[in-house]
Motif scaffolding. Structure first.
Motif, mmCIF file in Angstrom:
data_model
loop_
_atom_site.group_PDB
_atom_site.id
_atom_site.type_symbol
_atom_site.label_atom_id
_atom_site.label_comp_id
_atom_site.label_asym_id
_atom_site.label_seq_id
_atom_site.Cartn_x
_atom_site.Cartn_y
_atom_site.Cartn_z
ATOM 1 N N ALA A 204 0.690 -1.337 -0.178
ATOM 2 C CA ALA A 204 -0.102 -0.057 0.129
ATOM 3 C C ALA A 204 0.928 1.302 -0.040
ATOM 4 C CB ALA A 204 -0.968 0.039 1.106
ATOM 5 N N CYS A 235 -3.464 5.596 9.035
ATOM 6 C CA CYS A 235 -3.601 4.421 7.888
ATOM 7 C C CYS A 235 -4.924 3.751 8.085
ATOM 8 C CB CYS A 235 -2.845 3.380 8.362
ATOM 9 S SG CYS A 235 -0.899 3.705 7.877
ATOM 10 N N GLU A 237 -7.565 5.427 8.230
ATOM 11 C CA GLU A 237 -8.622 6.205 7.336
ATOM 12 C C GLU A 237 -8.512 6.174 5.892
ATOM 13 O OE1 GLU A 237 -7.483 10.293 8.676
ATOM 14 O OE2 GLU A 237 -8.082 9.811 10.702
ATOM 15 N N THR A 238 -7.527 5.322 5.222
ATOM 16 C CA THR A 238 -7.195 5.208 3.912
ATOM 17 C C THR A 238 -8.166 4.122 3.278
ATOM 18 O OG1 THR A 238 -5.382 3.596 4.302
ATOM 19 C CG2 THR A 238 -4.833 5.817 4.465
ATOM 20 N N SER A 239 -8.375 4.164 1.848
ATOM 21 C CA SER A 239 -9.030 3.370 1.362
ATOM 22 C C SER A 239 -8.239 2.034 1.265
ATOM 23 C CB SER A 239 -9.409 3.705 -0.023
ATOM 24 O OG SER A 239 -10.269 4.743 0.212
ATOM 25 N N ASP A 240 -6.913 1.965 1.004
ATOM 26 C CA ASP A 240 -6.201 1.122 0.939
ATOM 27 C C ASP A 240 -6.044 0.024 2.290
ATOM 28 O OD1 ASP A 240 -5.139 1.563 -1.636
ATOM 29 O OD2 ASP A 240 -3.173 2.226 -0.955
ATOM 30 N N LYS A 242 -8.893 -0.465 4.101
ATOM 31 C CA LYS A 242 -10.129 -1.533 4.043
ATOM 32 C C LYS A 242 -10.105 -2.376 2.787
ATOM 33 C CE LYS A 242 -12.973 2.729 5.203
ATOM 34 N NZ LYS A 242 -12.002 3.455 5.573
ATOM 35 N N GLU A 243 -9.294 -2.135 1.878
ATOM 36 C CA GLU A 243 -8.992 -3.033 0.474
ATOM 37 C C GLU A 243 -8.098 -4.096 1.167
ATOM 38 O OE1 GLU A 243 -8.096 -5.069 -2.970
ATOM 39 O OE2 GLU A 243 -9.738 -3.959 -2.024
ATOM 40 N N PHE A 256 -3.953 -2.035 -4.481
ATOM 41 C CA PHE A 256 -3.918 -0.881 -3.758
ATOM 42 C C PHE A 256 -3.751 0.251 -4.598
ATOM 43 C CE2 PHE A 256 -1.583 -3.613 -0.482
ATOM 44 C CZ PHE A 256 -2.645 -3.650 0.235
ATOM 45 N N LYS A 259 -4.863 5.530 -1.925
ATOM 46 C CA LYS A 259 -5.846 6.512 -1.341
ATOM 47 C C LYS A 259 -6.264 5.963 0.086
ATOM 48 C CE LYS A 259 -7.501 7.980 -5.988
ATOM 49 N NZ LYS A 259 -8.513 8.396 -7.022
#
Length: 259
Positions: A204, A235, A237-240, A242-243, A256, A259
Motif C-alpha cells: 500500500a 492508515c 482512514e485510507t481506502s487501501d 479497507k482493501e 492498492f 488512497k
C-alpha cells in the motif's frame, strides 16, 4: 524533462536517475544538485512513481565527491549556505521522501557521493565499490549530513574513524559495518534494486510512505514513537487499509490504489 547532467526514465512505476558526468566521475556541482532537487521533487509528487533508483554513469564511480573548484574561494558564510541549501533541497529531501530511494553504488562513493547514498533509504554496492568521506584532507568536514547519517548507520566509533582518517573502505567492509544492505556483482546491481522495489510496489503506497516517515523520525525527531502512533492511526482512514483487510479475509491479493 530533459536534464544536462542526469539521465532519467520512468519505467513500470520506477524512476531511474543516472548522474551522467562520467568523465568527472559524476562529481556533484551546482548544476547537478539543482537538477537533482528538481527530479526529487518530481518523484515526490508523481503518482506514477512508486520507487527511485539512483546511480552513476559508467563503471568507475557512483559519485566521487563534490566539484572542489566551485567552492575553493568560499568564506564561512558561503560555506554554511552551501551546506544548508544542499541539505534542504537534495539530501534531506531524499531522506524525507515518501517514495523509497535506493542508491545503486556502482564504484567510488566519496565525500558528497557517499552522503548522497546515505540519504537514500537503502544502499546496494557493487563488488568494486569504495566508500569514504575524505573531507578532512581538504581541511573540511562533511557538510551534507555525512557526520550525522554515518553515525546513525555505523555507530559513533566507526564514524569518527572513517571521517578523521579519511580512509576508504571496501564494499564488503561497508556491508559488515551496516553501511550498505547488499553487495552484488556490478552486472546485478540495478537488478537487485529492482527486485527490492518490485516487492515495495505490491504494498500500500500510503502505508509505505507512513512507514518511511516513522522510521526516519526514530533518528531525527525527539519522539519517534509519537510519529509512529499518529501515522498508524492515519492508515485506518485510507481506502487501501479497507482493501487490505477485505483482500485478507477473501484470501486474494489486494489491489492498492494509494488512497
Amino acid at each position: 524533462m530533459i536534464y544536462q547532467n542526469l539521465i532519467t526514465e520512468v519505467k513500470e512505476h520506477l524512476l531511474y536517475i543516472t548522474i551522467n558526468r562520467e568523465k568527472s566521475l559524476n562529481a556533484l556541482n551546482r548544476s547537478v544538485l539543482s537538477e537533482l532537487a528538481t527530479v526529487i521533487d518530481f518523484a515526490k509528487h508523481a503518482d506514477e512513481v512508486r520507487g527511485v533508483i539512483i546511480t552513476g554513469a559508467g563503471e568507475k564511480a557512483f559519485v566521487a565527491g563534490a566539484d572542489i573548484k566551485e567552492f575553493a574561494d568560499y568564506d564561512g558564510k558561503k560555506g554554511e549556505e552551501l551546506a544548508r541549501d544542499g541539505q534542504q533541497k537534495v539530501f534531506n529531501a531524499i531522506e524525507n521522501s515518501p517514495k523509497p530511494f535506493i542508491a545503486a553504488i556502482n564504484g567510488f562513493a566519496l565525500g558528497g557521493g557517499l552522503e548522497l547514498a546515505m540519504a537514500c533509504h537503502i544502499r546496494i554496492a557493487s563488488e568494486n565499490a569504495k566508500l569514504g568521506l575524505p573531507e578532512v584532507t581538504l581541511g573540511l568536514i562533511p557538510g551534507y549530513g555525512g557526520t550525522q547519517r554515518l553515525t546513525q548507520l555505523v555507530g559513533k566509533g566507526r564514524a569518527i574513524e572513517m571521517i578523521t582518517t579519511a580512509n576508504m573502505i571496501t564494499a564488503v567492509q561497508a556491508e559488515k559495518f551496516g553501511l550498505v544492505n547488499y553487495v552484488v556483482a556490478q552486472t546485478d546491481l540495478i537488478g537487485k534494486a529492482e527486485e527490492i522495489l518490485n516487492f515495495v510496489k505490491q504494498r500500500a503506497p500510503l502505508a509505505v510512505a507512513a512507514a518511511i516517515r516513522a522510521v526516519i523520525a526514530s533518528v531525527n525527531e525527539v519522539d519517534g514513537y509519537k510519529v509512529e502512533v499518529e501515522s498508524f492511526g492515519k492508515c485506518f482512514e485510507t481506502s487501501d487499509f479497507k482493501e487490505g483487510v477485505v483482500a485478507f479475509l477473501e484470501k486474494r491479493k489486494p489491489q492498492f490504489v494509494g488512497k
